[in-house]
Design a protein around this motif. Sequence first.
Motif: not given
Length: 363
Positions: A249-266
């Motif tokens: 679903k992170f392709r939505d960052n490019q396709d829809k301008g979304y701001k999805l970011t993985i929460c690293a270190g959790m």
Amino acid sequence: MKHISGLALGLVLAAGAAKAEDFDLEALIAAAKSEPPTTVYAVTGKIVDTAEAFNAKYGLAVTGKKVNEAGQVDLLIREHQAGTITGSVSLASDVAVIVTDLLAQGVVESWVPGDIAPHLAESARDPLVVVSDPHVWAYNAEAGETCPVSNVWQLVDPEWNRLVAIMDPLEKPMYADWFNQLSEHHDDAMAAAYEAHYGKPFEGESASEAWVRAFAANGPLVADSSGVADAIGAPGQEKPFFGMLSTAKFRDNQDKGYKLTICAGMQPFAGWLYPGLGVIAKDTPAPNTARLFIHYLLTEEGIAVQSVDGKVPADPRIGLPADEASGVAAIMDQLMVWNTAGSASDLDRRQDWQDIWMTELKR
């Protein structure tokens, strides 16, 4: 279809293990050309493009068909019972059912090409894992440069009441199976995360079950994959959701301008890897075509349309492309690795976890 015992399951899987005999790709191609057209099932619509590229490469007639996990299982069973096999290959179906029921009962079989088997992790060989689908905790980077969560136990606190999004474990059984994987194989890690968050040892039988109950009771938003991506990543939100979703679903960052970011270190994990098994229907009239297609999926060319979405190829020589949208390659060591050997327990306890979720869920 009845489940079989763990001992019998082990014997079946051992019998289907990949062998190290010489592999003759040209002979396989030649044999496939004498077989009738066939169909391959997968959970991704990109299987259509993959089949077309496969046909162009080898001069064969394979149809790619998108079918969800439950649908694939149903088709495989019905076609096997009818003795009329339409789908020769199943990709990324329900792991627990495939391993515990369909492989064990001889509905499907696992096959690994001899030229690739030595490069796969032992856990990915039998049954064959073609690709793994990372499901990761994610946040909206527009609301802050760093992840607002560092521990899964924060998600049961009042601060995150009705602000976490997740796919429905009743509709996506892999999420109920994830609960069981945590409980069966990583409960110590869940207990350690509890102590790190609350400053005291966990007291109780299962930290994982306690977390699932408390998480459901904290009113998470339950939605399909698109709904979860919208809730977390859509720009312009005053207080966006936190949540878990597939890296696809992170392709939505490019396709829809979304701001999805993985929460690293959790703690204890930033997510988990769901294995996409590749199995072949027993008694298919196109066994060599099916094996050739499996071989193709295990190559960089064959898996390219999926790896660009963050699906991790089983062969570590391939890796993920540099332009993969989520950046999951940088945190692979933070993801829970699925234990396919625990599939019988996952299936046996699936309904229990779904019942817990349904009972505790606050809407």
